[in-house]
Design a protein around this motif. Structure first.
Motif, PDB file in Angstrom:
ATOM      1  N   MET A 151       0.858  -1.203   0.000  1.00 56.58           N
ATOM      2  CA  MET A 151       0.000   0.000   0.000  1.00 56.58           C
ATOM      3  C   MET A 151       0.885   1.242   0.000  1.00 56.58           C
ATOM      4  N   THR A 152       0.645   2.138  -0.906  1.00 57.65           N
ATOM      5  CA  THR A 152       1.498   3.318  -0.996  1.00 57.65           C
ATOM      6  C   THR A 152       1.098   4.336   0.076  1.00 57.65           C
TER       7      THR A 152
ATOM      8  N   ARG B 250     -13.699  -9.231  -5.801  1.00 60.33           N
ATOM      9  CA  ARG B 250     -12.578  -8.882  -4.921  1.00 60.33           C
ATOM     10  C   ARG B 250     -11.592 -10.048  -4.817  1.00 60.33           C
TER      11      ARG B 250
ATOM     12  N   ILE C 174      -5.092  -1.867  -3.922  1.00 57.34           N
ATOM     13  CA  ILE C 174      -4.494  -0.799  -3.103  1.00 57.34           C
ATOM     14  C   ILE C 174      -3.441  -1.401  -2.185  1.00 57.34           C
ATOM     15  N   LEU C 175      -3.833  -2.514  -1.524  1.00 57.02           N
ATOM     16  CA  LEU C 175      -2.878  -3.161  -0.620  1.00 57.02           C
ATOM     17  C   LEU C 175      -1.632  -3.588  -1.374  1.00 57.02           C
TER      18      LEU C 175
ATOM     19  N   ARG D 276      -5.317   0.400 -11.191  1.00 55.56           N
ATOM     20  CA  ARG D 276      -6.405  -0.099 -10.338  1.00 55.56           C
ATOM     21  C   ARG D 276      -7.751   0.099 -11.011  1.00 55.56           C
TER      22      ARG D 276
ATOM     23  N   GLN E 101     -14.855   0.290  -4.649  1.00 62.32           N
ATOM     24  CA  GLN E 101     -13.790   0.404  -3.638  1.00 62.32           C
ATOM     25  C   GLN E 101     -13.492  -0.931  -2.981  1.00 62.32           C
TER      26      GLN E 101
ATOM     27  N   GLU F  91      -3.171   4.235  -9.338  1.00 63.73           N
ATOM     28  CA  GLU F  91      -4.596   4.492  -9.446  1.00 63.73           C
ATOM     29  C   GLU F  91      -5.121   4.094 -10.825  1.00 63.73           C
TER      30      GLU F  91
ATOM     31  N   GLY G  53      -0.367  -2.032  -3.757  1.00 66.95           N
ATOM     32  CA  GLY G  53       0.431  -0.845  -4.094  1.00 66.95           C
ATOM     33  C   GLY G  53       0.378  -0.467  -5.564  1.00 66.95           C
ATOM     34  N   LEU G  54      -0.678  -0.874  -6.265  1.00 65.15           N
ATOM     35  CA  LEU G  54      -0.782  -0.523  -7.681  1.00 65.15           C
ATOM     36  C   LEU G  54      -1.193   0.941  -7.855  1.00 65.15           C
TER      37      LEU G  54
ATOM     38  N   ARG H 242      -5.071   8.689   1.894  1.00 66.31           N
ATOM     39  CA  ARG H 242      -6.441   8.843   1.410  1.00 66.31           C
ATOM     40  C   ARG H 242      -7.397   8.002   2.258  1.00 66.31           C
TER      41      ARG H 242
ATOM     42  N   THR I   5       0.902  -2.578   7.795  1.00 65.39           N
ATOM     43  CA  THR I   5       0.049  -1.633   7.078  1.00 65.39           C
ATOM     44  C   THR I   5      -1.051  -1.095   7.983  1.00 65.39           C
TER      45      THR I   5
ATOM     46  N   ASP J 233      -2.013   6.277  -0.735  1.00 61.38           N
ATOM     47  CA  ASP J 233      -3.262   5.542  -0.517  1.00 61.38           C
ATOM     48  C   ASP J 233      -3.599   5.458   0.958  1.00 61.38           C
TER      49      ASP J 233
ATOM     50  N   LEU K 162      -9.764  -2.780  -3.207  1.00 64.85           N
ATOM     51  CA  LEU K 162      -8.964  -2.865  -1.979  1.00 64.85           C
ATOM     52  C   LEU K 162      -7.703  -3.732  -2.088  1.00 64.85           C
ATOM     53  N   PRO K 163      -7.790  -4.960  -2.621  1.00 70.37           N
ATOM     54  CA  PRO K 163      -6.559  -5.764  -2.730  1.00 70.37           C
ATOM     55  C   PRO K 163      -5.511  -5.085  -3.607  1.00 70.37           C
TER      56      PRO K 163
ATOM     57  N   ILE L  52      -7.936 -10.425   3.646  1.00 69.87           N
ATOM     58  CA  ILE L  52      -7.574 -10.439   2.230  1.00 69.87           C
ATOM     59  C   ILE L  52      -6.103 -10.098   2.003  1.00 69.87           C
TER      60      ILE L  52
END
Ligand SMILES: Nc1ncnc2c1ncn2[C@@H]1O[C@H](COP(=O)(O)OP(=O)(O)O)[C@@H](O)[C@H]1O
Ligand SMILES: [Mg+2]
Lengths: 447, 230
Positions: free
Chosen positions: A1-2, B158, B113-114, B122, B106, B119, B116-117, A8, A351, A5, B110-111, A345
């Protein structure tokens, strides 16, 4: 997670409980304001005092007013001492003064004055960077410079008995002042000598004025001193047959008091050099005074006071941190199901922890930001309003530059750091708790 | 793909010093090949969920080893397991487990985002995945604004979004009516055939069990049938 993000995410979460976040930010802002305003009084008064001291004397100057000889006896500074000072690395310049032991009458044309006379090796002054109001330093034996107020204190020699020379302030009336350009003028002055049996003799010397010294830093100081060369002193001494032009012959047993220099000033490069030099010369047995040594004591005193104020202010921040702790604990509890899902997940404990730490840090930062802004507003108001009140009470204006409250950037850095450290600490337990959330329990809505 | 060796588990209940031990799984061993759909059947309380939770890393076994894609996951610490789940395992839960304050988009995102991709990436992947499950018109809907079947499709999206080789599902049809259940089962088969995803599905429903290549049956924490691949 960046990081972006995470931020945000935090913003989104904070929006869900706006009121609670607002109250928490408000509490930390108030604490931060309290801390800064409280400490700003210490900083403000410190600045005021320092300004006062700095105005009084040159900051890079060390005054040396004597030393001890081998027997531990006081003696004046002599030529060898001065040569030694000049050999030191930290010393930029040395200027010396010898006081003439009589106050001759100086006559310029139609006007005269009785003035203190000092002997200078002008090259020392030049190195020290002396500023002249007008003209230049003497370059020949019979040249002199005079103090800033010399001219306006020259009074007419011949006046009618009943003519008023001075105005109500004790100044010479404008129309009676000497009006010619004083630079380049020849001055004559009379040196007296005691011949025994109440008999005095005198001799007239002549000199040319080449310059006028700068106005003294303190407004109330009147400088009418005449500065002469060492060569001129030598000819005065050869007439009086005494040291420093004493009218009366001296007694030998007091030699250490009347020979040598009366004033010796060392000039260094900067404050730290002055401090080092002061300590060194003190250790070597010189009697030393510098603003730096005085500053050191003032600084120690005020730094202790400031630390005390910051400490008290920190207590307020600690109290506010209870609010942050509470808010974050509630946030973690409320969001436990979401955290459980995220962990399931694949969100790592790190994090999760970072998200909550970021949230508490963000609250702390917002608090510190608004707190600082309000503190500046209060500080300005205080500096504006308190003088008005005091002037009302005492009925006279306060000195310029009097500061009750000052917020230098260092104070802001200190306060923001304290706020941040405290919020991070108070947010770290809830954040840790978030990482410990059991996935299955959270997904069963058991937390 | 998934190998379970001599896995045993029990729970401890009660306060320290006065604990009762509840044995749940006894010496379970089985193997699942890549591309299989394997169902775990058994009565309620037989230990199916516990077995799946052990494989998922939500709880840690008392004894035995679990290998997923040749990695012994029982040796993982929490962070390693989290990263491993993100990369390798998609989850479908009985009650969907969507985050209620997030839209369908959203939740699916979520995965990513986790992971780190960016925007942009995503958005592209999430759009595609939502389209795949037939929810392209529901991006901005919150879970509460979706039917049970739609929510389950969001949760499948998801699970799919990071292209995991394995999907674990605990009673995925438990909250669905029979029609949506049939849709879901079809979709699972389709994913298995088109993408080669390995499925491990828990059910107590014999009909659901039929979609699998084979079934593993558990009774009172013991494996009674289907331990080895055919
Ligand atoms: N966290 C837990 N603590 C104590 N006992 C548990 C826990 N989770 C499950 N059990 C027990 O383990 C047994 C198996 O449960 P579970 O794996 O959920 O069965 P299934 O999914 O097949 O219905 C049950 O007897 C249940 O009561
Ligand atoms: Mg179950």
């Amino acid at each position: 997670m960046t990081g972006k993000d995470k931020f945000r995410f935090v913003r989104q979460n904070m929006k869900k409980s706006k009121m609670r976040i607002f109250m928490t930010v408000l509490a930390s802002a108030m604490a931060c304001t309290f801390l800064i305003v409280l400490a700003s009084v210490g900083f403000g008064l410190h600045q005021t005092v320092l300004r006062d001291v700095m105005e009084e004397d040159a900051i890079n100057e060390i005054s040396i007013y004597g030393t001890e000889d081998e027997d531990g006896q006081y003696r004046n500074i002599n030529k060898e001492d001065v040569e030694y000072f000049r050999s030191l690395d930290d010393v930029r310049a040395v200027s010396t003064l010898i006081y003439l032991n009589q106050q001759p009458e100086y006559i310029v044309d139609t006007h005269h004055i009785h003035a203190n006379t000092r002997v200078s090796e002008f090259f020392g002054e030049e190195q020290a960077g002396i500023q002249l109001e007008a003209g230049e330093l003497p370059s020949a034996a019979n040249e002199i410079i005079v103090g800033y107020h010399f001219l306006q204190n020259l009074s007419p020699i011949e006046t009618d008995e009943d003519v008023e020379v001075y105005d109500e302030n004790g100044n010479i009336l404008d129309e009676l002042r000497y009006t010619e350009d004083i630079i380049g003028q020849t001055v004559s002055f009379t040196i007296e000598k005691y011949m025994g049996d109440d008999e005095f003799e005198s001799k007239v010397f002549e000199a040319v004025i080449t310059g006028i010294t700068e106005q003294p830093a303190r407004e109330w100081v009147e400088d009418t001193t005449v500065y002469i060369t060492e060569e001129m002193l030598a000819s005065i001494e050869s007439y009086t047959e005494t040291t420093k032009g004493n009218i009366y012959p001296e007694e030998d047993e007091y030699e250490q008091y009347y020979t040598g220099y009366d004033d010796v000033y060392l000039y260094s490069h900067s404050l730290p050099h002055v401090e080092a030099l002061t300590t060194q010369l003190q250790d070597e047995g010189y009697y030393v005074y510098s603003v730096a040594s005085q500053l050191k004591e003032i600084n120690i005193l005020f730094n202790i006071a400031k630390a005390g104020l910051i400490f008290i202010g920190t207590i307020a921040v600690l109290i506010a941190s209870i609010g942050i702790y509470n808010t974050m604990t509630m946030a973690v509890t409320e969001r436990a199901p979401d955290i459980g899902i995220m962990k399931a997940i694949g969100a790592s404990p790190k994090t999760i922890k970072q998200i909550f730490l970021l949230e508490s840090t963000y609250i702390g930062l917002l608090g510190a930001l608004f707190g600082t802004i309000v503190a500046y507003i209060i500080s300005y108001s205080v500096n504006f309003i308190i003088p008005l009140i005091l002037e009302g009470v005492y009925g006279e204006p306060l000195p310029d530059g009097l500061k009750f409250s000052a917020i230098p950037w260092t104070l802001v850095v200190i306060a923001v750091t304290i706020c941040l450290i405290v919020t991070i600490i108070s947010g770290s337990r809830p954040a840790k708790k978030a990482t410990k959330i059991d996935v299955l329990k959270a997904m069963r809505r058991e937390i | 793909m998934i190998t379970v060796e001599n896995l045993s588990h029990h729970f401890e209940l009660g306060k320290r010093g006065n604990q009762t031990r509840i044995p749940v799984l006894h010496d379970i061993s089985f193997e699942i090949k890549q591309g299989e759909i394997v169902t775990i059947i058994g009565r309620s309380g037989s230990g199916k969920s516990t077995l799946l939770n052990l494989i998922s890393g939500f709880i840690r076994p008392i004894a035995g080893d679990i290998f997923i894609t040749d990695t012994n996951v029982t040796k993982f610490n929490e962070t390693q397991f989290a990263d491993f789940r993100l990369d390798n395992i998609g989850f479908i839960f009985q009650n969907f487990q969507l985050i209620p304050s997030m839209t369908a988009f959203q939740n699916v995102e979520l995965p990513l985002i986790l992971k780190g991709l960016s925007e942009k990436e995503r958005k592209k992947i999430t759009d595609e995945t939502l389209k795949r499950v037939g929810l392209e018109a529901y991006h901005t809907h919150y879970p509460s604004e979706l039917s049970g079947g739609q929510q389950q499709r969001v949760s499948i999206a998801r699970a799919l979004v990071l292209n995991p080789p394995i999907i674990l599902a605990d009673e995925p049809t438990g909250s669905l009516d029979s029609e949506t259940e049939a849709d879901l089962l079809n979709f699972i088969q389709q994913l298995n055939q088109e993408m080669g995803i390995t499925f491990l599905i828990i059910t107590h429903d014999k009909e659901v069990a039929n979609i699998g290549n084979r079934s593993i049956e558990i009774q009172d924490g013991r494996l009674v049938q289907g331990g080895s691949a055919s």
